[in-house]
Every structure is written in C-alpha cells, then in structure tokens.
Design an enzyme around this catalytic site. Sequence first.
Site, PDB file in Angstrom:
ATOM      1  N   PHE A 158       0.815  -1.222   0.000  1.00 22.00           N
ATOM      2  CA  PHE A 158       0.000   0.000   0.000  1.00 22.00           C
ATOM      3  C   PHE A 158       0.844   1.266   0.000  1.00 22.00           C
ATOM      4  O   PHE A 158       0.376   2.326  -0.396  1.00 22.00           O
ATOM      5  CB  PHE A 158      -0.954   0.008   1.216  1.00 22.00           C
ATOM      6  CG  PHE A 158      -0.286   0.427   2.501  1.00 22.00           C
ATOM      7  CD1 PHE A 158      -0.115   1.774   2.811  1.00 22.00           C
ATOM      8  CD2 PHE A 158       0.197  -0.510   3.406  1.00 22.00           C
ATOM      9  CE1 PHE A 158       0.519   2.175   3.980  1.00 22.00           C
ATOM     10  CE2 PHE A 158       0.832  -0.128   4.575  1.00 22.00           C
ATOM     11  CZ  PHE A 158       0.991   1.221   4.855  1.00 22.00           C
ATOM     12  N   LYS A 182      -1.048  -6.962  -9.235  1.00 18.01           N
ATOM     13  CA  LYS A 182      -2.014  -7.150  -8.143  1.00 18.01           C
ATOM     14  C   LYS A 182      -1.643  -6.116  -7.093  1.00 18.01           C
ATOM     15  O   LYS A 182      -0.798  -6.350  -6.243  1.00 18.01           O
ATOM     16  CB  LYS A 182      -1.899  -8.580  -7.587  1.00 18.01           C
ATOM     17  CG  LYS A 182      -3.157  -9.130  -6.905  1.00 18.01           C
ATOM     18  CD  LYS A 182      -3.705  -8.279  -5.793  1.00 18.01           C
ATOM     19  CE  LYS A 182      -2.906  -8.347  -4.505  1.00 18.01           C
ATOM     20  NZ  LYS A 182      -3.373  -7.358  -3.490  1.00 18.01           N
ATOM     21  N   GLU A 185      -4.945  -3.775  -1.978  1.00 25.36           N
ATOM     22  CA  GLU A 185      -6.395  -3.518  -1.977  1.00 25.36           C
ATOM     23  C   GLU A 185      -6.737  -2.284  -1.132  1.00 25.36           C
ATOM     24  O   GLU A 185      -7.862  -1.800  -1.146  1.00 25.36           O
ATOM     25  CB  GLU A 185      -7.169  -4.749  -1.495  1.00 25.36           C
ATOM     26  CG  GLU A 185      -6.889  -5.203  -0.057  1.00 25.36           C
ATOM     27  CD  GLU A 185      -5.651  -6.099   0.075  1.00 25.36           C
ATOM     28  OE1 GLU A 185      -4.640  -5.859  -0.621  1.00 25.36           O
ATOM     29  OE2 GLU A 185      -5.695  -7.027   0.924  1.00 25.36           O
ATOM     30  N   SER A 235       5.486  -6.864   3.359  1.00 27.15           N
ATOM     31  CA  SER A 235       6.038  -7.177   4.684  1.00 27.15           C
ATOM     32  C   SER A 235       6.822  -8.491   4.644  1.00 27.15           C
ATOM     33  O   SER A 235       6.609  -9.331   3.766  1.00 27.15           O
ATOM     34  CB  SER A 235       4.895  -7.269   5.692  1.00 27.15           C
ATOM     35  OG  SER A 235       4.006  -8.286   5.287  1.00 27.15           O
ATOM     36  N   CYS A 290       9.450   1.879   3.499  1.00 24.49           N
ATOM     37  CA  CYS A 290      10.377   0.786   3.808  1.00 24.49           C
ATOM     38  C   CYS A 290      11.789   1.320   4.014  1.00 24.49           C
ATOM     39  O   CYS A 290      12.642   0.608   4.524  1.00 24.49           O
ATOM     40  CB  CYS A 290      10.374  -0.242   2.690  1.00 24.49           C
ATOM     41  SG  CYS A 290      10.981   0.463   1.170  1.00 24.49           S
ATOM     42  N   GLU A 389       9.169  -4.119  13.160  1.00 22.12           N
ATOM     43  CA  GLU A 389       8.938  -3.010  12.220  1.00 22.12           C
ATOM     44  C   GLU A 389       7.620  -2.361  12.625  1.00 22.12           C
ATOM     45  O   GLU A 389       6.562  -3.004  12.602  1.00 22.12           O
ATOM     46  CB  GLU A 389       8.837  -3.532  10.781  1.00 22.12           C
ATOM     47  CG  GLU A 389       8.605  -2.400   9.792  1.00 22.12           C
ATOM     48  CD  GLU A 389       8.393  -2.871   8.350  1.00 22.12           C
ATOM     49  OE1 GLU A 389       7.781  -3.926   8.140  1.00 22.12           O
ATOM     50  OE2 GLU A 389       8.829  -2.150   7.445  1.00 22.12           O
TER      51      GLU A 389
END
Length: 504
Positions: A158, A182, A185, A235, A290, A389
């Site tokens: 995301f 993909k 969402e 992740s 990240c 994290e």
Amino acid sequence: MLAHIVVRMSERVSHWIDGQVVAGTSGRTAPVHNPATGAVTAEVDLASASEVAAVVARAGEAARAWRGSSLSQRAAVLFAFRELLHDRSDELARIITSEHGKVHADALGEIARGLENVEFATGVPQLLKGGYSEQAASGVDVYDIRQPLGVVAGITPFNFPAMVPLWMCANAIACGNAFVLKPSEKDPSAALFIARLWKEAGLPDGVFSVVHGDKEAVDALLVHPDVAAVSFVGSTPIAKYIYETGTAHGKRVQALGGAKNHALVLPDADLDVAADAIVSAAYGAAGERCMALSVAVAVGDIADPLVDAIALRLPKLVVGDGAAEGTDMGPLITREHRDKVAGYVDAGEAQGATVVVDGRAADVPADGFFLGTTLLDNVTPEMTVYTDEIFGPVLGVVRVDTYDEGLALINANRYANGTAIFTRDGGAARRFQYDVEVGMVGINVPIPVPVAYYSFGGWKDSLFGDTHMYGPEGISFYTRGKVITSRWPDPATSSVDLGFPRTR
Ligand code: NAD
C-alpha cells in the site's frame, strides 16, 4: 465517530483486463478509505482464482504478440508513457493522497521516483544488447541474447501505490513481457490510472493488466503455471511466503520484505544536518516507508544534543489531511494500523523507554487515522519498539558508547534494507560502508534509495531471492539468457558457386 463505516462517495474499483475496466464477478469486495477522514470512498473488487486465470490467459496471448514488437516500437511506447505520466502526475498524486493519505508533495515525489524507472526502461535497445565472441573456435562464433519470460506478475504494497508498480512494470514491459499487477487492496486506484496511461501511450491491450484482490488472488498467481515470474514488495512474513510458494511452483521470484533502518550518528556529525535528515526520514509519509529511519543510534556524547534537536523540530511538523496546503505529515493507512502503532508506543513506555515526544497525546484531527509524532529515548534491543517493524511515525533512540557497538547492533538486526551514517569523517564513513551488512547505505544521506540505473534491495529478512529490484538487475530478472554457438562453413569451401573467390 462512525465515519469509517459510512460510505460517502461510493465508487467501485474494478479490474483492468484487455485494455478496459472489467467488473469483478467473485461477489467479494473490500472497502477503500480516505485515511484523512475515515470515510469509505470506494469498494474494490477482489478477484477469485478463476478471474485471475482469465487475466493470465489474456496476458499470455498479449505476451506472445508483444514479444515480436521491435525494440524501437517498445521504446516509443515507453517514451509516450513517460510523457503522459509526467504531464498527469498531479492528478495521480491526488489519487494517491486520497487513498494512502501521504501529503501531495510526497505523492509527487513517489511519482518522480517511479518516472525514473520508466526513463531507464526507454533505453531498452541498449539494455538488451548481448555479447558476441567471433572465432571462439575456428569458424565458430558465440553470442548471447536475452528473451522475455512471458507473463510476469507484480504484487505490491500500500505504501507506494504508484512507484513500486513502476519499479516493476516499466522494465518488465520493455523486455517484452506481459505484466499482471495485483496492487494493494488498500489503495487500488493508482493502478487503474497507470493502466489508462499505458493504453493511451499505445501499449497493446493485454500487455498490462490489473487484477485486484487479496490472498485468494495472490495465491492464484503464485500457483498458475503460466505465470513465469513474480515480483513482490511488502512485509517480511508475506515476502517469505511468496518466495517459498512461488519458487515451489517453479517461478522466478524476487520478494522484498520489511525493514528496520538505523541511522548511526557519530559524535562528529553535523548536528543540524543529522537532525533534519532524521526527522524527514523518520516521519515523512508518517513513517510508512520501507526506507524510513526508525532507529537513531547515537554514539557517545552526541546523544543528548541529538535528542534535543529532534524533539525541537517535531512540534513544527503540521499533521493533517495530506491534500491540504501546508501539511507535513498525513494519517496512517487504516484505523487498525494507527491503533497498532500507538500500541507499540504503549509497550515501549511500559518496557522502560523514555517518551520524549508523545504522538498519542498530539492534537490531531479527530476523524481519520491520525497519530502524532513520537520520539522514544533510551530504547534497548529487547524492546518490541526495537525488534519489530512499526511502520509509523515513531523514532527510537538507542545510545551506544562506540562506533563498534553501534555497528554490531545494526549487523545483528534481522532486517537489512537501508541504513545511514552521519559523520564528517570520510574514513569512518568508508569503514562503515565496508563493515555494515545492509543492502543500501547512505552517507549523510538519510534515505538511500538508489537511482533507477542501480538496483534496489536489502539483505537478510528484507529480501527473499537473489535479484534486487529495477535497474540492471530488473532487466536480468525479466529476461532469460540464451547463448548461441554457431559454425558457418567458409563459403570459399562450398561446393556450390556462391560467387565468392576461392581464396581468403
Ligand atoms: P503486506 O505484506 O501486508 O501486503 C503486500 C501485498 O501482499 C499486498 O498486495 C497484499 O494484498 C498482499 N498480501 C497481504 N497479505 C497476504 C497474504 N496473507 N497472502 C498473500 N498475499 C497477501 O504489506 P503492506 O502492509 O501493504 O506494505 C507495508 C510493508 O511493505 C512494510 O513491511 C514495508 O516495509 C514493506 N515494504 C518494503 C519495501 C522494500 O522495498 N523492501 C518497499 C515498500 C514496502
């Protein structure tokens, strides 16, 4: 208070197949929020395995045709796409902000970094050149070519809904593959905007597809026999799963995972430079990067002034709707994630960290998924704020006595995406670059995301697979090498008269 369950502007975000929007048929959808208001703004279709199979089948046909396009035709499409993306970046940035929450300038920055990858890929005629060895043996030449894989898939997170897909699809398409995206969402609309630009740029239908979904769609891609390769960013637990499942099904997989990026601040660092850089890298995009710096390792007596300098800067950051002028930091992606990040601050405090600035008490908009900036001092390696994290606007300061102690801490961490050192000593910086076991290193540079003509990737639990993303390694990932060894008899020896002289 119930804003998060009220559909204010209900739209449907559907798939992009064969150059057009196609409504999902699975009957499953997920809500998309504007994180700044908490409102549900759309419902995104979640594909079933059979819908994924249909997308892959269409992509397979498109890949066979696209492979036959000339390198200059591909470059022409990429140049046109680059222009469109550049000219319409403001529109795309607004879409990103409305679903992700990051501030407009940051959304523009993400597009600019994605654009670099498109610009790199326009050089595909040069990038696909192979080597040639004449006369490897008498009358024998050897050369290599790189060919596309066919259908390749990208599964993206995301936090960079435009940049990360662009890391992948620009090179994949330039190399002659069909690309199935993909996207996350949670913020799916940027992917559709990008799909429209590809079409407008002249890319044949089916070469770029978008299939929205969750685990079901991802699993369908991972086991589909006609998906040759999977690029993943997300992740660490999911990256590991993607790598293991994809490779078990015979695919080439590059899976980039999570991070816990440390800044090592030596006693001789320029304090203002270091504090400015750390604040921007720790709290930009609400820490949902990240490459965010989430741990500052203060060596020796710079610790007190560093903590003071960071604490002094935090109240100046304006937290609010990323679409509003003058906002420095937007909301977190979901209410659940906001609560999880706040929970980490609770745990850090309970485990003995000193809360210097408390984001939980910040004066932030009541609606939406906001959390203020948090600065924790005296963090130690056993605390969950250190081990996990957090992916939020929380910076922990670990105090150490020496460079060696700081280096050992960084090298012991399971994550190894990015790191940065702040010092005025070139020798110390050079030693750090030699010693540190991390994939991307900044020297007085807080977020060392490589430019597009290098490749991006961490080490250890930040990367599963051996190929980094984009740049030269991206070209290599999206192509297979083939080596040709050829022998042509000298025409002078031919029994047929070819019109060549009989002597050489
Ligand atoms: P995520 O792992 O939850 O999701 C990433 C993708 O995987 C999404 O498309 C999602 O739909 C899919 N997914 C989620 N759960 C799944 C499951 N159980 N099975 C199959 N697919 C699943 O990550 P996120 O929350 O979207 O993104 C944030 C994470 O991504 C952070 O950990 C961040 O560090 C990482 N990230 C890493 C990099 C990098 O370059 N290393 C870059 C950006 C983000």
